[in-house]
Design a protein around this motif. Structure first.
Motif, short mmCIF file in Angstrom:
data_model
loop_
_atom_site.label_atom_id
_atom_site.label_comp_id
_atom_site.label_asym_id
_atom_site.label_seq_id
_atom_site.Cartn_x
_atom_site.Cartn_y
_atom_site.Cartn_z
N UNK A 149 -0.98 -4.31 3.99
CA UNK A 149 -2.02 -5.22 3.50
C UNK A 149 -3.10 -4.40 2.78
N UNK A 150 -3.38 -4.75 1.56
CA UNK A 150 -4.33 -3.98 0.75
C UNK A 150 -5.76 -4.34 1.09
N UNK A 151 -6.69 -3.42 0.84
CA UNK A 151 -8.10 -3.78 1.02
C UNK A 151 -8.40 -5.05 0.23
N UNK A 152 -9.07 -6.00 0.87
CA UNK A 152 -9.36 -7.28 0.23
C UNK A 152 -8.36 -8.36 0.63
N UNK A 153 -7.13 -7.96 0.98
CA UNK A 153 -6.16 -8.95 1.49
C UNK A 153 -6.56 -9.33 2.91
N UNK A 182 0.82 -1.21 0.00
CA UNK A 182 0.00 0.00 0.00
C UNK A 182 0.86 1.27 0.00
N UNK A 183 1.90 1.27 0.85
CA UNK A 183 2.62 2.52 1.11
C UNK A 183 4.09 2.43 0.67
N UNK A 184 4.50 3.41 -0.15
CA UNK A 184 5.90 3.51 -0.55
C UNK A 184 6.52 4.70 0.14
N UNK A 185 7.84 4.63 0.27
CA UNK A 185 8.59 5.72 0.89
C UNK A 185 9.66 6.21 -0.07
N UNK A 186 9.72 7.53 -0.25
CA UNK A 186 10.74 8.12 -1.11
C UNK A 186 11.66 8.94 -0.23
#
Lengths: 311, 236
Positions: free
Chosen positions: A275-279, A109-113
């Motif tokens: 964890x994505x929605x639905x996972x 879900x979340x990336x970090x730059x």
């Protein structure tokens, strides 16, 4: 300087978070996935406390006005520099005028730059983290928008580094999340506890940085779901009257009046946040000592995760 | 006293199971002692009605030694150790149906005149048990018994910031726009949460709050001073 050409659905500036403000009702904020956040800073030679971007489900497109280095960790968003594919979990050199784009997340879900030097936004109550509901920190207390400009602090030369393959998580695996019982486990029936630790819980789309809403087997209360309001720790599994859990995250309310059956270990919070929605995910109960052992293990894993690239 | 684990980074120290000034005073005194002694490994503390959530760094201290260190302080945690409370005066406009939109309804329910409700409410001194729910929102006690009232049957979805509400034996002031089930008697023009201020929250746990009845024109002029950043809250 970084010029935002497209912001993505929710891109915010975060550092490790605010300390000491929860007694005034202000949550810590900071990255939901602390593991990936720390690694992006280490890839570009920053201290762990430097400010970086957290992107949700889809990344931004931005232009840099000066040479530097950056890195992307966390959710698998395809990275391009001037249209050419670039690798995540490694240091990437940039020259003035380069345009970077992160596409929609394929997993996680979340990336970090992270940017060498770290993002330069004002400290608010000791932190650069954005708290969206409270409208403080980051860039004017809000998510980034097209046209925003972010300054980057000065940095020295950055040797190229990468995260070793073994340390890169696979977000498609159904995670088992470890949790310590309490503070109000005694307010639930044995049946309810068996449901929590035996069942599968699906992440719902209404989840955000405040909390992850889950759906699964009902966690049955023994007597009432209201308590005298008390403080809410990171990872608390709050169970209101409907028996469905809400995992409270970095932008959580500081106190609340619902029973909390168990509290997820700090070293496993990222599994919930990615964890994505639905996972779905599963829970496992462990004692406090074991949770502390896992935390030390996670610290060691972080230490071993980043290697200098051999030229 | 009970120590309830709240994951690997916090422990909930429960000093009672009731909402009472006595228990809450011990909670705040314990928090004060922990901060004052600089207990090893403690990162931050969050007081509530009858418990204190203590965040700690397990790299610096184990769970058992932490609990033992806190338990040692509990017997000393009494009013005597607390510094004198601050008294915060909050101007409140009751006499405007746009601001105190539940005043007439509450008076009717309580079988009092609106003026009696306002006199009783503004005549009391309130204790801030703790701050929570939204930034800067005080949970307060000290309501005169005559104006205790059940919460709204149907909570409203939006309550404007500054709204002063009553429900049960409690009084609260909304710090940001939020849902709520309290009867709104009036509104203070003084922000309890101002994201642009260097100290965004006005109230602290343990503060005493007094309401000063003001009319709409004073409400508006204080509001203008707040907007111009020239208003100083009255704190003694």
């Amino acid at each position: 300087m970084i010029r935002i050409l497209d912001a993505g659905p929710q891109t915010t500036v975060q550092d490790l978070g605010r300390t000491g403000q929860m007694r005034y009702g202000i949550p810590p904020s900071g990255p939901v996935d602390r593991f990936a956040f720390v690694l992006t800073n280490r890839l570009v030679g920053n201290p762990d406390t430097a400010a970086a971007l957290e992107c949700t489900l889809m990344g931004p497109r931005f232009e840099v006005t000066a040479a530097g280095a950056f890195a992307v960790t966390g959710a698998d968003m395809p990275v391009t520099v001037n249209g050419q594919a670039a690798a995540g979990w490694s240091t990437i050199a940039l020259k003035a005028g380069d345009v970077v784009k992160l596409g929609p997340a394929r997993t996680g879900v979340r990336s970090y730059i992270g940017f060498a030097g770290g993002l330069d936004v004002p400290l608010v109550l000791g932190s650069r983290s954005t708290y969206l509901r409270g409208r403080i920190g980051g860039l004017q207390g809000r998510a980034l928008r097209k046209g925003d400009e972010l300054a980057v602090l000065a940095s020295g030369a950055v040797p190229p580094r990468r995260v070793v393959r073994d340390a890169i998580p696979d977000y498609t695996v159904e995670p088992t999340v470890r949790a310590v019982l309490g503070p109000q486990a005694d307010r639930f029936t044995d049946h309810g506890l068996r449901a929590l630790f035996g069942g599968r819980y699906e992440v719902l789309p209404q989840s955000d940085r405040m909390g992850s809403r889950l759906r699964g087997p009902r966690i049955e209360h023994a007597r009432g779901h209201d308590i005298i309001s008390d403080g809410i720790a990171l990872g608390s599994i709050q169970v209101p009257g409907d028996g469905q859990p809400i995992v409270l995250l970095v932008d959580r309310q500081s106190t609340g009046g619902y029973t909390k059956v168990a509290t997820i270990c700090s070293s496993d919070i990222w599994r919930v946040g990615q964890a994505r929605p639905g996972q779905s995910l599963r829970f496992q109960a462990i004692p406090v000592d074991e949770a502390h052992r896992l935390l030390r293990e996670s610290d060691r894993a972080l230490e071993a995760a980043v290697r200098e690239e051999s030229a | 006293m009970r120590f309830l684990p709240a994951g690997d980074l916090a422990v909930c120290v429960e000093l009672g199971e009731a909402i009472s000034v006595e228990v809450n005073t011990r909670v705040r005194a314990l928090e004060f002692l922990i901060q004052q002694k600089g207990l090893t490994g403690v990162v931050e503390t969050v007081p509530a009605y009858s418990s204190l959530l203590v965040y700690y760094d397990p790299r610096a201290i184990g769970y058992e030694p932490l609990c033992a260190g806190i338990a040692e302080l509990v017997p000393q945690a009494t009013t005597a150790v607390l510094p004198p409370p601050r008294v915060v005066e909050l101007p409140c406009c009751y006499d405007d149906s746009e601001l105190g939109f539940d005043l007439v309804g509450a008076a009717k329910r309580l079988e009092l005149s609106t003026d009696d409700v306002v006199r009783l409410h503004a005549g009391a001194e309130y204790l801030v048990y703790f701050i929570g729910f939204t930034p800067g929102l005080p949970y307060m006690t000290g309501m005169p018994e005559r104006i205790t009232i059940p919460r709204l049957d149907t909570p409203r979805t939006k309550t404007p910031p500054g709204s002063v509400g009553i429900g049960g034996i409690q009084c609260c002031i909304y710090s940001v726009e939020s849902p709520g089930g309290f009867w709104i008697l009036g509104r203070t023009p003084v922000p309890l949460y101002d994201p642009s201020a260097s100290e965004p929250t006005l109230l602290r746990p343990g503060d005493r709050v007094r309401f000063r009845r003001i009319d709409r024109s004073e409400y508006d002029s204080i509001g203008a001073a707040v907007a111009a950043r020239s208003y100083q809250p009255v704190i003694s």
